[in-house]
Design a protein around this motif. Structure first.
Motif, PDB file in Angstrom:
ATOM      1  N   UNK A 136     -32.474  93.107  -6.759  1.00 11.36           N
ATOM      2  CA  UNK A 136     -32.449  92.457  -8.069  1.00 11.36           C
ATOM      3  C   UNK A 136     -31.028  92.446  -8.612  1.00 11.36           C
ATOM      4  N   UNK A 137     -30.272  93.525  -8.347  1.00  8.70           N
ATOM      5  CA  UNK A 137     -28.864  93.544  -8.758  1.00  8.70           C
ATOM      6  C   UNK A 137     -28.127  92.394  -8.090  1.00  8.70           C
ATOM      7  N   UNK A 138     -28.390  92.198  -6.823  1.00  9.56           N
ATOM      8  CA  UNK A 138     -27.761  91.108  -6.092  1.00  9.56           C
ATOM      9  C   UNK A 138     -28.113  89.758  -6.703  1.00  9.56           C
ATOM     10  N   UNK A 139     -29.368  89.612  -7.098  1.00 10.17           N
ATOM     11  CA  UNK A 139     -29.774  88.339  -7.703  1.00 10.17           C
ATOM     12  C   UNK A 139     -29.072  88.119  -9.030  1.00 10.17           C
ATOM     13  N   UNK A 140     -28.845  89.182  -9.771  1.00  9.51           N
ATOM     14  CA  UNK A 140     -28.128  89.019 -11.038  1.00  9.51           C
ATOM     15  C   UNK A 140     -26.680  88.609 -10.775  1.00  9.51           C
ATOM     16  N   UNK A 141     -26.110  89.121  -9.690  1.00  8.54           N
ATOM     17  CA  UNK A 141     -24.756  88.680  -9.334  1.00  8.54           C
ATOM     18  C   UNK A 141     -24.763  87.191  -9.016  1.00  8.54           C
ATOM     19  N   UNK A 142     -25.811  86.725  -8.326  1.00  9.85           N
ATOM     20  CA  UNK A 142     -25.909  85.303  -8.043  1.00  9.85           C
ATOM     21  C   UNK A 142     -26.005  84.496  -9.322  1.00  9.85           C
ATOM     22  N   UNK A 143     -26.708  85.037 -10.314  1.00  7.92           N
ATOM     23  CA  UNK A 143     -26.811  84.336 -11.593  1.00  7.92           C
ATOM     24  C   UNK A 143     -25.432  84.199 -12.229  1.00  7.92           C
ATOM     25  N   UNK A 144     -24.624  85.263 -12.113  1.00  4.04           N
ATOM     26  CA  UNK A 144     -23.274  85.185 -12.687  1.00  4.04           C
ATOM     27  C   UNK A 144     -22.450  84.115 -11.968  1.00  4.04           C
ATOM     28  N   UNK A 145     -22.593  84.053 -10.638  1.00  3.44           N
ATOM     29  CA  UNK A 145     -21.847  83.029  -9.897  1.00  3.44           C
ATOM     30  C   UNK A 145     -22.275  81.632 -10.321  1.00  3.44           C
ATOM     31  N   UNK A 146     -23.578  81.461 -10.528  1.00  6.92           N
ATOM     32  CA  UNK A 146     -24.062  80.148 -10.938  1.00  6.92           C
ATOM     33  C   UNK A 146     -23.560  79.765 -12.313  1.00  6.92           C
ATOM     34  N   UNK A 147     -23.501  80.767 -13.201  1.00  3.39           N
ATOM     35  CA  UNK A 147     -22.987  80.470 -14.547  1.00  3.39           C
ATOM     36  C   UNK A 147     -21.541  80.014 -14.455  1.00  3.39           C
ATOM     37  N   UNK A 148     -20.772  80.673 -13.594  1.00  4.91           N
ATOM     38  CA  UNK A 148     -19.380  80.261 -13.421  1.00  4.91           C
ATOM     39  C   UNK A 148     -19.298  78.850 -12.858  1.00  4.91           C
ATOM     40  N   UNK A 149     -20.199  78.510 -11.946  1.00  2.00           N
ATOM     41  CA  UNK A 149     -20.234  77.147 -11.405  1.00  2.00           C
ATOM     42  C   UNK A 149     -20.477  76.120 -12.483  1.00  2.00           C
ATOM     43  N   UNK A 150     -21.393  76.458 -13.404  1.00  2.00           N
ATOM     44  CA  UNK A 150     -21.684  75.514 -14.498  1.00  2.00           C
ATOM     45  C   UNK A 150     -20.433  75.283 -15.329  1.00  2.00           C
ATOM     46  N   UNK A 151     -19.672  76.370 -15.568  1.00  3.47           N
ATOM     47  CA  UNK A 151     -18.434  76.218 -16.337  1.00  3.47           C
ATOM     48  C   UNK A 151     -17.441  75.336 -15.585  1.00  3.47           C
ATOM     49  N   UNK A 152     -17.373  75.511 -14.280  1.00  2.22           N
ATOM     50  CA  UNK A 152     -16.466  74.687 -13.474  1.00  2.22           C
ATOM     51  C   UNK A 152     -16.798  73.211 -13.599  1.00  2.22           C
ATOM     52  N   UNK A 153     -18.098  72.916 -13.463  1.00  2.00           N
ATOM     53  CA  UNK A 153     -18.487  71.500 -13.489  1.00  2.00           C
ATOM     54  C   UNK A 153     -18.230  70.913 -14.871  1.00  2.00           C
ATOM     55  N   UNK A 154     -18.494  71.705 -15.921  1.00  2.33           N
ATOM     56  CA  UNK A 154     -18.238  71.191 -17.278  1.00  2.33           C
ATOM     57  C   UNK A 154     -16.760  70.911 -17.482  1.00  2.33           C
ATOM     58  N   UNK A 155     -15.921  71.811 -16.985  1.00  2.00           N
ATOM     59  CA  UNK A 155     -14.487  71.576 -17.164  1.00  2.00           C
ATOM     60  C   UNK A 155     -14.007  70.400 -16.339  1.00  2.00           C
ATOM     61  N   UNK A 156     -14.607  70.215 -15.157  1.00  2.00           N
ATOM     62  CA  UNK A 156     -14.197  69.053 -14.364  1.00  2.00           C
ATOM     63  C   UNK A 156     -14.556  67.770 -15.098  1.00  2.00           C
ATOM     64  N   UNK A 157     -15.677  67.797 -15.816  1.00  3.70           N
ATOM     65  CA  UNK A 157     -16.042  66.605 -16.605  1.00  3.70           C
ATOM     66  C   UNK A 157     -15.092  66.418 -17.774  1.00  3.70           C
TER      67      UNK A 157
END
Lengths: 99, 296, 456
Positions: free
Chosen positions: A29-50
Motif C-alpha cells: 500500500x505504501x508503494x501504491x501511495x508512491x505511485x499516486x504521488x508520481x501520478x499527481x506530478x504527471x498531472x502537474x506536468x501536463x497542465x504546465x505543458x498546456x
C-alpha cells in the motif's frame, strides 16, 4: 474554471499520497501511495505543458511513466522476496539494519 | 463534404485544448466530477482495510487522470496512461496481492506513539504549502495545445518529433532502464530448481506403478457428481450402472462430513402406462436401487 | 438504386421539431446520441445472433442439429436464454468480497461496449439532412484506445476470480488475465506495422489508407499474428483453457449466476465482435468493398459500405466458431510459451523489416518497381530459413540413434502392458485345432460362401 485548478488538484493528490506513505504499514500500500504521488506530478506536468503551449511537459510525463513502470517491477519483486523469506510485508518489520 | 466532416469532428472534439483563462462548460463539468472521484479514490486508497480495495481505488484515480490528460489535449498520453499505468502497473499490483496473498489486515496499534496524528498534520501543512505556492505563482494565460499539436499534424506526430529528436538520448536510456528492471525482477523472483521438473508422462507412469502395487490407487478421473442422477449438485452422488451410489463422485471432504445427499426414488409409472409396449422400461436409472432391467 | 429522402425537407422538419424545445440542442449532440444508441443496439442484436449462430454452426460441424425449437430455426434461443438467466436465483458465496463481487461483471461488460465507439462502420452518410460518418468518435489514437479499453476489461476478470473467495475462480482468473495480457503485447506489435504503413492511429485514417490495397497482403505476418493474438485475447478456443469445464469448472465465472453471469457471457461475445471489427478495419479494408465489387463506383458511398463491413465481420465470427469446433485445446503453458517465445520475437523482427521497408519507401530510395521484387526476395529468404530449420531438425531426428528399449515384458510392474515403440509383441501361438488352412477354411460368416472367405 481556471485551468490552474488542475494544479491544485495535483497538490491535493500529492499530499494525500504523502500522507498514505507516512500512515500505512503494508509495503504494497505504501508503494501504491508512491505511485499516486508520481501520478499527481504527471498531472502537474501536463497542465504546465498546456500553459506554455509546448509538448515538453508531456514528454517528461511520458518518461515518468516509463520509469515508474520499471520501478514498480523491481520494487514488487523486492517485496515478494522479503515476504518469502520473512513472512511479513509490514515496513515496520524490515528492521534488520536498525542499530 | 470533407470540410463538413472536419467541422463535425472538430465540433465533437471541441472539448480539447481549452482557451486562454477559463475552460468551456464541458471541461469544467469533467473537472469537477473527475476531481471528486480522484480525491475520494485517494482517500479510499489510504484508508481501505483491504489492500485490493486500495488498488482498485488507485486504478479509479488513474482513469480519472487519464481523462484529464485527454481533456487537456494530451490525447496520446491519456491513452498510454490507461494502457501502461492502469492496465499494466495496477494489474501487476493486483497479481502480487492475489498470488502472494499479502492480505493480513494491519494492526491498528502504532509502533511510534502519535505517529498517525503527526503524519496527518505534516501532510495537511505540506498540502497547504503547495497550494499556497501555486496560488502565489505567476501563472500566465494558458496557451492551449492547439498550436503545438498542429505543428506536425496531430498530437502523436508532434510528440514523435520531440521524442526522437531532442529527447532521443533519454529515450534510449529509459529503454535500458526497462530492460534492466525486467532482468532484475527475473533474478529476484527466480526460484532455482534443484530437481528436474517431472513431465506429464512420468507422472502418469508413476501413477500406474503405484496402482500395480496397490489396487485402490485411482488412475482415471473420478466420476462427476450427479451424472445420470436427478440433480447436478456437488453433494449428489452419481449412480453406478447397477443403481448403487458411486462413492468417489462426491468430494472427500463432503464424504467425511457425511454431507452426501440421499437419492429420492423416481415416481413409479402407473400400471396402464407401463403396459404400453414391451420395451418401455422406466427410463434411466431409478434411484431406489431396484435392480430390474436397467439399460434394457 | 434507393433514393435517399430529400435532405432539405428533412432538415426543415427536424428544425421545426427542435425549435419546439426551449434550449437549442446542437445537431452534433443529437447525432452522437443516435449513433451511440445504434451502436449499442447493433452490439446487443449481434450478440444474440452470434450465440445462435455459434450453436448452430458448431452443431453442424458435429453432425447434429442444434437449437431449432424456440422461434423460427431456433433464432429466439438466445433471447430465451437471456430471460432465463435474468430470472435465475442470484447466489453470492459467503466468502465473497461483496462490493468487488458486484463490480466485477460491470468492469467486464462496460468496456466491451465502449470499445466499439471508434470503429468506422461506413463513410459519410446523411442522417436527417446532416452529413456524418458512421463512426461514433474518431480519436486520433483510436486503435490504442481499443487496446486501453480491453486492458480495463481484464480487471473484471481478475477481480471476479479473486472476489469469489474460492480456489478455482482465482486460478482461472489469474491464468485468464495473464494470457490476455501476454497476447495484448503481440497485438500491439502487430498494430505498429499497420501504423507505420497508414501513418496514423485513427481507424478511419487506416481505412482511408487502404484505398489502393488492403493490409492483409501488404503486411501478411502482422495479419497472421494479429489473428492468432485476437483468439488468445478473447479466451476463445483453442486458447480457452482458463474457462474449460474439465479443467477449472468455469474459470473466473464459476461462482457467478443469473444476471452477473449473463454480463460476463455478454462481454465475451461483444469482445469477439470488437476484435473481429478491429481486424476488419486494420487488415481487410474496413468498410471498403473488395475488388470485384469496388469496380462499381457506388460501392463505397452511402449505406452500402456498412453491408460490406457486416459481411466481413460475420466471416470473421465464422472463423472464430470454426476454430472452436475444430481445434483441440492447448495446454496453458503451451500457449503461454507460444505467445512469449514465438509470437513476440517474430513480431519484433517483422516490425524491423517493415520499418526498414517503409523508411526506404518514404525516403524515395525505393520505388514501386523495386519494392515488389525486394518484398518477394525477403519472403523467399524467410521461407528458405523456415525450410532450412525444418530440414535441419528432421536430420537431427534422423541422426540420433533410437533409444535402446529393454525387451518387451508383457507383465511389467504386475499388470499387462502393450509393447512400447521399439518393442514388439511375440507372436501368439494359436491352438492347432483352430488353425486356418486351405483344407479347412473358416466357417462362413454373415452368409458369405466359403470361396469368398478364402479369397478375402
Amino acid at each position: 474554471m481556471n485551468p490552474d485548478s488542475y494544479l491544485y488538484l495535483s497538490a491535493i493528490l500529492f499530499s494525500l499520497g504523502a500522507l498514505g506513505v507516512l500512515i500505512r504499514r503494508d509495503a504494497i500500500v505504501v508503494f501504491m501511495c508512491i505511485e499516486l504521488m508520481l501520478n499527481a506530478a504527471n498531472l502537474a506536468f501536463v497542465t504546465f505543458s498546456r500553459m506554455h503551449g509546448r509538448l515538453d511537459g508531456q514528454i517528461f510525463a511520458f518518461f515518468t511513466m516509463v520509469v515508474a513502470a520499471a520501478e514498480v517491477v523491481v520494487g514488487l519483486a523486492i517485496i515478494i522476496t522479503v515476504f518469502r523469506t520473512r513472512r511479513s510485508a509490514s515496513v515496520d518489520d524490515a528492521n534488520l539494519l536498525k542499530y | 463534404m470533407s470540410a463538413a466532416l472536419l467541422a463535425t469532428q472538430s465540433a465533437a472534439t471541441h472539448l480539447l485544448a481549452g482557451p486562454v483563462t477559463s475552460t468551456g462548460g464541458g471541461e469544467t463539468f469533467l473537472f469537477w466530477v473527475g476531481a471528486s472521484i480522484s480525491v475520494l479514490g485517494a482517500l479510499g486508497l489510504i484508508f481501505s482495510k483491504k489492500a485490493v480495495h486500495s488498488a482498485l481505488c488507485l486504478a479509479g484515480v488513474m482513469i480519472c487522470l487519464a481523462l484529464f490528460y485527454m481533456a487537456q489535449g494530451a490525447v496520446f498520453l491519456g491513452v498510454v496512461q490507461i494502457v501502461v499505468y492502469t492496465g499494466a502497473i495496477m494489474m501487476l499490483f493486483l497479481f502480487v496481492l492475489m498470488l502472494i496473498g499479502i492480505d493480513a489486515p494491519e494492526s491498528l496499534t502504532e509502533t511510534i506513539r502519535g505517529q498517525r496524528w503527526a503524519a496527518v498534520l505534516v501532510a495537511v501543512l505540506f498540502g497547504a504549502i503547495l497550494i499556497g505556492v501555486f496560488a502565489h505563482a505567476k501563472l500566465g494565460p494558458f496557451a492551449g495545445m492547439d498550436q503545438a499539436n498542429a505543428a506536425a499534424g496531430g498530437n502523436v506526430p508532434s510528440l514523435a518529433h520531440l521524442l526522437f529528436a531532442r529527447y532521443f538520448w533519454a529515450f534510449e536510456v529509459s529503454s535500458a532502464v526497462l530492460i534492466t528492471s525486467a532482468l532484475g525482477a527475473m533474478v529476484l523472483a527466480h526460484r532455482e530448481r534443484v530437481t528436474a521438473r517431472r513431465t506429464q508422462k512420468e507422472l502418469a507412469a508413476d501413477r500406474f506403478k503405484r496402482y500395480s502395487k496397490d489396487p485402490s490407487v485411482i488412475v482415471t478421473p473420478m466420476p462427476n457428481p450427479g451424472v445420470y442422477a436427478q440433480h447436478n449438485a456437488v453433494d449428489t452422488p452419481a449412480l453406478l450402472p447397477d443403481g448403487s451410489i458411486a462413492q468417489l463422485s462426491v468430494n472427500a471432504t463432503l464424504r467425511a462430513q457425511g454431507e452426501v445427499r440421499g437419492i429420492t426414488p423416481l415416481p413409479v409409472p402407473l400400471p396402464h402406462e407401463a403396459a404400453d409396449g414391451d420395451g418401455a422400461s422406466p427410463a434411466g436409472a431409478n434411484g431406489s436401487g431396484r435392480h430390474e432391467e436397467v439399460g434394457a | 438504386m434507393p433514393q435517399f429522402p430529400d435532405a432539405v425537407s428533412n432538415q426543415n422538419m427536424t428544425n421545426w421539431f427542435l425549435g419546439s424545445f426551449d434550449t437549442h440542442i446542437p445537431w452534433w449532440f443529437i447525432l452522437v446520441v443516435i449513433k451511440a444508441v445504434a451502436a449499442f443496439a447493433i452490439l446487443v442484436v449481434l450478440t444474440l445472433f452470434n450465440i445462435w449462430y455459434e450453436r448452430r454452426v458448431v452443431s453442424f460441424m458435429q453432425m447434429r442439429i442444434g437449437p431449432n425449437r424456440v422461434g423460427p430455426q431456433g433464432l429466439l434461443q438466445s433471447l430465451a436464454d437471456g430471460v432465463k438467466l435474468a430470472l435465475k436465483e442470484d447466489i453470492v458465496p459467503t466468502n465473497a468480497d461483496k462490493p468487488v463481487f458486484w463490480i466485477a461483471p460491470l468492469l467486464s461488460a462496460i468496456p466491451a461496449f465502449l470499445a466499439i465507439a471508434v470503429i468506422p462502420w461506413g463513410p459519410a452518410v446523411s442522417i436527417f439532412g446532416h452529413w456524418t460518418t458512421l463512426q461514433l468518435v474518431d480519436l486520433p489514437v483510436g486503435v490504442l484506445y481499443v487496446l486501453a479499453i480491453s486492458s480495463i476489461g481484464i480487471y473484471g476478470i481478475v477481480l471476479a476470480g479473486w472476489s469469489s473467495g474460492s480456489t478455482y475462480p482465482l486460478l482461472g482468473a489469474l491464468r485468464s488475465s495473464a494470457q490476455m495480457i501476454s497476447y495484448e503485447v503481440a497485438m500491439g506489435l502487430s498494430f505498429a506495422g499497420v501504423f507505420l504503413y497508414a501513418g496514423t492511429m485513427s481507424p478511419s485514417g487506416i481505412v482511408n489508407a487502404q484505398q489502393h490495397g488492403w493490409y492483409f497482403y501488404m503486411l501478411p505476418l502482422s495479419a497472421i499474428i494479429y489473428i492468432i493474438a485476437m483468439v488468445g485475447e478473447t479466451n476463445r478456443a483453442p486458447f480457452d483453457l482458463p474457462e474449460a469445464e474439465g479443467e477449472l469448472v468455469g474459470g473466473f465465472h464459476t461462482e457467478y449466476s443469473s444476471l452477473k453471469f449473463a454480463l460476463f457471457f455478454l462481454a465475451e461475445y461483444i469482445n469477439l465482435v470488437t476484435v473481429s471489427a478491429l481486424a476488419v478495419t486494420m487488415f481487410f479494408g474496413g468498410w471498403r468493398a473488395p475488388v470485384p465489387i469496388s469496380l462499381w463506383s457506388g460501392a463505397n458511398s452511402g449505406w452500402y459500405p456498412m453491408l460490406w463491413f457486416m459481411i466481413k465481420l460475420l466471416i470473421f465470427v465464422f472463423v472464430f466458431i470454426w476454430l472452436r469446433g475444430t481445434l483441440p485445446r492447448l495446454r496453458y503453458d503451451q500457449f503461454m510459451a507460444f505467445g512469449w517465445k514465438v509470437l513476440i520475437p517474430v513480431s519484433v523482427l517483422w516490425l524491423l523489416v517493415v520499418a526498414l521497408f517503409r523508411q526506404l519507401r518514404n525516403a524515395g530510395d525505393l520505388d514501386r518497381a523495386h519494392a515488389v521484387p525486394i518484398g518477394i526476395g525477403i519472403a523467399a529468404v524467410f521461407l528458405l530459413l523456415v525450410v532450412a530449420l525444418e530440414v535441419r531438425e528432421r536430420n537431427q531426428i534422423r541422426r540420433t540413434p533410437p533409444p535402446t528399449v529393454p525387451d518387451y515384458e508383457p507383465l511389467a510392474g504386475g499388470f499387462p502392458v502393450p509393447p512400447m515403440p521399439g518393442q514388439s509383441a511375440p507372436a501368439v501361438p494359436r491352438r492347432p485345432q483352430f488353425a486356418r488352412t486351405a483344407a479347412a477354411p473358416a466357417p462362413a460368416l454373415n452368409g458369405t460362401t466359403a470361396e469368398e472367405a478364402s479369397t478375402r
